[in-house]
Write a protein that holds these residues in place. Structure first.
Motif, PDB file in Angstrom:
ATOM      1  N   UNK A  47      67.967  -9.760 125.395  1.00 55.33           N
ATOM      2  CA  UNK A  47      68.414  -8.745 124.448  1.00 55.33           C
ATOM      3  C   UNK A  47      69.926  -8.713 124.310  1.00 55.33           C
ATOM      4  N   UNK A  48      70.593  -9.775 124.751  1.00 55.58           N
ATOM      5  CA  UNK A  48      72.065  -9.839 124.745  1.00 55.58           C
ATOM      6  C   UNK A  48      72.535 -11.160 124.138  1.00 55.58           C
ATOM      7  N   UNK A  49      73.792 -11.195 123.765  1.00 53.32           N
ATOM      8  CA  UNK A  49      74.437 -12.446 123.383  1.00 53.32           C
ATOM      9  C   UNK A  49      74.425 -13.347 124.617  1.00 53.32           C
ATOM     10  N   UNK A  50      74.190 -14.641 124.436  1.00 52.71           N
ATOM     11  CA  UNK A  50      74.099 -15.576 125.563  1.00 52.71           C
ATOM     12  C   UNK A  50      74.927 -16.830 125.287  1.00 52.71           C
ATOM     13  N   UNK A  51      75.340 -17.462 126.362  1.00 53.81           N
ATOM     14  CA  UNK A  51      76.057 -18.734 126.257  1.00 53.81           C
ATOM     15  C   UNK A  51      75.343 -19.793 127.085  1.00 53.81           C
ATOM     16  N   UNK A  52      75.399 -21.019 126.603  1.00 58.35           N
ATOM     17  CA  UNK A  52      74.828 -22.151 127.330  1.00 58.35           C
ATOM     18  C   UNK A  52      75.772 -22.500 128.467  1.00 58.35           C
ATOM     19  N   UNK A  53      75.232 -22.678 129.679  1.00 59.44           N
ATOM     20  CA  UNK A  53      76.073 -23.082 130.798  1.00 59.44           C
ATOM     21  C   UNK A  53      75.690 -24.445 131.366  1.00 59.44           C
ATOM     22  N   UNK A  54      74.473 -24.898 131.096  1.00 59.39           N
ATOM     23  CA  UNK A  54      74.067 -26.209 131.615  1.00 59.39           C
ATOM     24  C   UNK A  54      72.827 -26.708 130.891  1.00 59.39           C
ATOM     25  N   UNK A  55      72.767 -28.011 130.767  1.00 58.74           N
ATOM     26  CA  UNK A  55      71.555 -28.700 130.334  1.00 58.74           C
ATOM     27  C   UNK A  55      71.359 -29.808 131.363  1.00 58.74           C
ATOM     28  N   UNK A  79      64.858 -16.762 136.559  1.00 61.59           N
ATOM     29  CA  UNK A  79      65.972 -15.875 136.233  1.00 61.59           C
ATOM     30  C   UNK A  79      66.811 -15.656 137.476  1.00 61.59           C
ATOM     31  N   UNK A  80      68.112 -15.549 137.248  1.00 62.99           N
ATOM     32  CA  UNK A  80      69.048 -15.133 138.274  1.00 62.99           C
ATOM     33  C   UNK A  80      69.511 -13.727 137.920  1.00 62.99           C
ATOM     34  N   UNK A  81      70.670 -13.352 138.408  1.00 65.57           N
ATOM     35  CA  UNK A  81      71.213 -12.034 138.087  1.00 65.57           C
ATOM     36  C   UNK A  81      71.552 -11.933 136.604  1.00 65.57           C
ATOM     37  N   UNK A  82      72.254 -12.954 136.104  1.00 67.97           N
ATOM     38  CA  UNK A  82      72.647 -12.966 134.686  1.00 67.97           C
ATOM     39  C   UNK A  82      72.195 -14.239 133.979  1.00 67.97           C
ATOM     40  N   UNK A  83      71.566 -15.142 134.714  1.00 63.81           N
ATOM     41  CA  UNK A  83      71.185 -16.433 134.139  1.00 63.81           C
ATOM     42  C   UNK A  83      69.689 -16.523 133.871  1.00 63.81           C
ATOM     43  N   UNK A  84      69.359 -17.394 132.923  1.00 60.47           N
ATOM     44  CA  UNK A  84      67.973 -17.661 132.552  1.00 60.47           C
ATOM     45  C   UNK A  84      67.813 -19.166 132.411  1.00 60.47           C
ATOM     46  N   UNK A  85      66.833 -19.734 133.101  1.00 61.33           N
ATOM     47  CA  UNK A  85      66.535 -21.160 133.027  1.00 61.33           C
ATOM     48  C   UNK A  85      65.286 -21.340 132.175  1.00 61.33           C
ATOM     49  N   UNK A  86      65.373 -22.259 131.223  1.00 60.57           N
ATOM     50  CA  UNK A  86      64.242 -22.539 130.343  1.00 60.57           C
ATOM     51  C   UNK A  86      63.853 -24.002 130.452  1.00 60.57           C
ATOM     52  N   UNK A  87      62.565 -24.261 130.613  1.00 58.82           N
ATOM     53  CA  UNK A  87      62.042 -25.616 130.473  1.00 58.82           C
ATOM     54  C   UNK A  87      61.848 -25.832 128.979  1.00 58.82           C
ATOM     55  N   UNK A  88      62.343 -26.953 128.484  1.00 56.74           N
ATOM     56  CA  UNK A  88      62.269 -27.230 127.052  1.00 56.74           C
ATOM     57  C   UNK A  88      61.501 -28.522 126.828  1.00 56.74           C
ATOM     58  N   UNK A 111      73.545 -17.819 130.185  1.00 55.16           N
ATOM     59  CA  UNK A 111      74.006 -16.610 130.849  1.00 55.16           C
ATOM     60  C   UNK A 111      74.177 -15.544 129.779  1.00 55.16           C
ATOM     61  N   UNK A 112      73.639 -14.348 130.050  1.00 52.99           N
ATOM     62  CA  UNK A 112      73.809 -13.210 129.150  1.00 52.99           C
ATOM     63  C   UNK A 112      75.224 -12.664 129.323  1.00 52.99           C
ATOM     64  N   UNK A 113      75.832 -12.312 128.197  1.00 51.78           N
ATOM     65  CA  UNK A 113      77.223 -11.873 128.226  1.00 51.78           C
ATOM     66  C   UNK A 113      77.400 -10.487 127.621  1.00 51.78           C
ATOM     67  N   UNK A 114      78.295  -9.735 128.215  1.00 49.46           N
ATOM     68  CA  UNK A 114      78.806  -8.522 127.601  1.00 49.46           C
ATOM     69  C   UNK A 114      79.937  -8.997 126.708  1.00 49.46           C
ATOM     70  N   UNK A 119      82.173 -10.798 130.062  1.00 48.49           N
ATOM     71  CA  UNK A 119      81.700 -11.041 131.430  1.00 48.49           C
ATOM     72  C   UNK A 119      80.175 -11.137 131.423  1.00 48.49           C
ATOM     73  N   UNK A 120      79.622 -11.852 132.410  1.00 47.71           N
ATOM     74  CA  UNK A 120      78.163 -11.920 132.516  1.00 47.71           C
ATOM     75  C   UNK A 120      77.572 -10.539 132.764  1.00 47.71           C
ATOM     76  N   UNK A 121      76.356 -10.338 132.262  1.00 46.67           N
ATOM     77  CA  UNK A 121      75.677  -9.062 132.498  1.00 46.67           C
ATOM     78  C   UNK A 121      74.248  -9.337 132.951  1.00 46.67           C
ATOM     79  N   UNK A 122      73.632  -8.393 133.614  1.00 41.50           N
ATOM     80  CA  UNK A 122      72.288  -8.595 134.170  1.00 41.50           C
ATOM     81  C   UNK A 122      71.230  -8.856 133.101  1.00 41.50           C
ATOM     82  N   UNK A 123      70.206  -9.626 133.505  1.00 43.18           N
ATOM     83  CA  UNK A 123      69.056  -9.895 132.647  1.00 43.18           C
ATOM     84  C   UNK A 123      67.801  -9.376 133.356  1.00 43.18           C
ATOM     85  N   UNK A 124      66.751  -9.076 132.588  1.00 42.47           N
ATOM     86  CA  UNK A 124      65.494  -8.683 133.231  1.00 42.47           C
ATOM     87  C   UNK A 124      64.984  -9.825 134.112  1.00 42.47           C
ATOM     88  N   UNK A 125      64.508  -9.504 135.269  1.00 43.26           N
ATOM     89  CA  UNK A 125      63.972 -10.510 136.176  1.00 43.26           C
ATOM     90  C   UNK A 125      62.611 -11.008 135.719  1.00 43.26           C
TER      91      UNK A 125
END
Length: 164
Positions: A47-55, A79-88, A111-114, A119-125
């Motif tokens: 539910x937040x703006x996100x940035x790619x950090x790794x592929x 999921x991490x605190x602010x990160x989300x990993x997706x299998x594509x 990573x979800x961003x404020x 800054x990174x912000x929390x994501x739902x686990x």
């Protein structure tokens, strides 16, 4: 409505402008589609703006042909605190018939961003519930570990004395 959309599929038509010199769709175009689908999935989950950090672990298994219908499916696997990993998974098929084929797969991390604080912000686990979920989570962890090994190797190569 964050924390509800775990999987997202986007579809693209492989157009003549996507072709490389070998007559197939550019790998860079496929990577762009992966990033777009991953972003949409990450925003849908967080539910937040996100940035790619790794592929990581990107593998091109079969070519995408001009005229193919391409499906890019991003599935949340960690999921991490602010990160989300997706299998594509990227699949393609001739729209006039034929079998769907797996063309590319990878793990992409956002990573979800404020946006105001930048800054990174929390994501739902998310917690794996099925055997399939557990396999996907393990796959993502292994692929990301390989990526970290590569980063350490590059750091040692670029920074003399870093491995001492």
């Amino acid at each position: 409505m964050s924390g509800k959309q775990r999987e997202l599929t986007m579809r693209f038509l492989a157009e003549p402008t996507d072709v490389n010199f070998g007559g197939k769709v550019h790998g860079g175009t496929v990577m762009k589609w992966i990033d777009q689908a991953g972003y949409a999935a990450a925003v849908g989950w967080s539910g937040r703006y996100c940035v790619t950090v790794a592929v990581a672990g990107i593998r091109f298994l079969a070519p995408v042909h001009i005229g193919d219908i391409v499906s890019v499916t991003a599935t949340l696997v960690h999921t991490g605190t602010s990160s989300m990993h997706f299998a594509v998974e990227v699949t393609a098929r001739d729209p006039m018939g034929g079998e769907e084929r797996l063309c590319t797969h990878c793990v992409i991390v956002f990573v979800a961003m404020d946006q105001e604080a930048a800054t990174p912000c929390p994501v739902p686990g998310w917690t794996p519930e099925t055997a399939h979920d557990l396999r996907l989570t393990e796959y993502a962890r292994k692929v990301m570990a390989l990526g970290q090994d590569i980063e350490q190797t590059i750091r040692r190569f670029r920074e003399p004395g870093a491995d001492a």
